[in-house]
Design an enzyme around this catalytic site. Sequence first.
Site, short mmCIF file in Angstrom:
data_model
loop_
_atom_site.label_atom_id
_atom_site.label_comp_id
_atom_site.label_asym_id
_atom_site.label_seq_id
_atom_site.Cartn_x
_atom_site.Cartn_y
_atom_site.Cartn_z
N GLU A 91 -5.46 -9.95 3.00
CA GLU A 91 -6.34 -9.11 4.48
C GLU A 91 -6.79 -7.70 4.96
O GLU A 91 -7.47 -7.35 3.59
CB GLU A 91 -4.21 -8.74 4.49
CG GLU A 91 -3.65 -7.19 3.70
CD GLU A 91 -2.26 -7.09 4.02
OE1 GLU A 91 -1.54 -7.52 3.53
OE2 GLU A 91 -2.00 -5.81 4.82
N CYS A 332 -0.62 -1.12 2.30
CA CYS A 332 -1.29 -1.56 2.05
C CYS A 332 -0.82 -2.44 1.43
O CYS A 332 0.36 -2.43 0.76
CB CYS A 332 -2.09 -0.77 0.36
SG CYS A 332 -3.45 0.03 1.26
#
Length: 346
Positions: A91, A332
């Site tokens: 990502e 995250c």
Amino acid sequence: MIDLKSLTLLELQQEMEKLGEKKFRAKQIYGWIHEKLADRFEEMTNLSKDLRERLEQEYELPVLKIIQVQKSAQDGTCKFLFGLPDGHVIESVLMRYHHGNSVCISSQVGCRMGCRFCASTLGGLKRGLRPSEMLDQIYQIQKWSKERVHNVVVMGTGEPLDNYDALLRFLNLLTCEGGLHISQRNVTVSTCGIVPRMRQLAEEKLQITLALSLHASSQEKRKMLMPVANRYELSDVLDACRYYFEQTKRRISFEYSLVGGVNDGEEDAEELIALIRSLNCHVNLIPVNPIKERDYVQSGHQTIVNFKNKLEKSGIVVTIRREMGRDIDGACGQLRRSYLDMEKER
Ligand code: SAH
């Protein structure tokens, strides 16, 4: 097969020579890849059809596929889930600030550093990303948004200094002429503190910002939050920061995630001040983003403000990280994780 997107112009020239092509072809191809952001050899229309076919057969041009984009309704932040050529997913995040667009990229698939509050590390490390795969996160986001990327932060999944050679090659390709040519000063690399690599990076004498994930003001507490602290003493980590500043004259950025009741007390702030006051630095306070696999909680608003004020009073430059995109799996590694969980359930 050689990955053409990870080669420097000089290396590309050598490859073209091997194919019996003229040197200027390399410059054309380099421009297609790194300036025009071409995804396929087919698009390189000023090359002969023969050469395009040959490149297609003999070289790789890794391209990331956008699997999903989540857009924050609050602040326009976008999270991207990308598919890699070998099927892994990573990502990246696009943040829109008034001073320009910033992209936060991943440097590895997963992570082996084990920080307790971080979602990226829960499934361990799969592999490091290739330079082309780091670059392509930025290229695809720039193409998708049709807006120029001004800043790059290597703060997504992974420990960049655990993928050192690929990272350096990536930095070179990102900042050199003939590509996106992003200024080194607009690039930040964040590390959990791998001391020998920090020193090595200092000696490269780049003008990038080094961010150090500190998160605690004593060796004991740091060990509780970050297993990497079992390998490196806090004093050695700070010496490496000092060395980075000496070599590059770039101010160190300390990241300090405030975890409720763990590292956010007055004594923590005082200890932190004593630890870093002699360093030319900036502190970025991050209210911890709770993940469902752990029971850490965010510090209260007043606690965060008090912590900040205390540092400021002693002359330390502090910011509180704006929590961008909280409504979209902001922390995250959370988007990748929720995607992997969903795949597992299928
Ligand atoms: N491995 C590198 C870069 C990736 S993490 C490093 O450790 O610096 C980027 C930053 O976000 C690090 O400071 C990391 O400790 C922090 N971080 C990770 N998960 C977080 C969470 N859930 N809440 C707050 N900060 C987090």
